[in-house]
Scaffold this active site. Sequence first.
Site: not given
Ligand code: NAP
Length: 284
Positions: A70, A91, A106, A132-133, A155, A197
Amino acid sequence: MFTGKTKNLAVIGNPIEHSLSPAMQNAAIEKAALDYAYIALRVEESDLNEAVAGFKALNFCGFNVTIPHKTAIIEFLDEITEDALIIGAVNTVKNDGGKLIGYNTDYIGFIEGLKSKKFCAENKNAILLGAGGAARAVIWGLIKEKIKSVNIGVRNPQKAKSLVAEFEKYTDIKCFEFADKEFEDKLSKADLIVNTTPLGMYPKIDEMPPLNFEKLSDKVLIYDIIYSPEKTKLLIEAEKHGHDIVNGEIMLAGQGAAALKLWTGTEPDIAHMQSVLRSSLSKG
Ligand code: NAP
């Protein structure tokens, strides 16, 4: 039936085998009686530039982009919309007469989830869990909807500092460690909580992000952008506390619908896309 006139669309990512987009997009294409075909293609990171050139050479109408491409794809496209540049991710790509334009839908999908609950974000206070992303598209969606404030629980606040710096010219945005007393105080003024998250996502369905429900007004909408399981532990707890909830299905369907509209000019049936998503997810 596909013919020589059928127009081509795709999604690229790696891995791509479990993508729900082909089922969702082809169902919407069929429902709208459009002459398009949508396939999933695995592209290695090292082949991204050639893959993009290939789409041009094959005259694809457009394609979706998923993890891990992406952000990396941006440098290979001819033009990027302002939304995608601010979010820092593309995307959706549209082939506009040989020029490949990168979009981000998105944030539009995220807004669809708010609309489904008739939640008007204007002048409201939002809390985000995670930075995150996906949070970047959520924040941009909230800014577009004229949110008053965005307070983010994480965190590791140090890690989220640059994200806050990027968005603070658009809204009142701050970041806190989950247990910070000031963050707890912000909870009592919240109108919306969004989990960005992955905590609670299948298969780790017993997890949930830290959230002190005692601080929340019962009118707060709880939005978890996770779509599998249908109801995360966070949403189950939220319902027990009397909150209205929304999951990530409509965000996923909404981003796909916005992409299909960009390519075809036709308004797709989001509810149909969402129901195809749900049945694909339940089949596993
Ligand atoms: P990402 O870039 O890895 O970001 C995840 C975030 O969650 C980061 O801030 C991370 O903190 C935090 N995190 C991860 N594990 C944690 C824990 N154990 N305790 C506290 N904080 C934690 O992931 P992403 O791409 O943003 O995706 C996140 C979620 O969104 C996923 O479940 C994904 O399936 C969902 N999503 C849904 C859609 C939709 O269309 N519905 C679209 C995109 C994503 P750190 O930086 O400290 O690791």
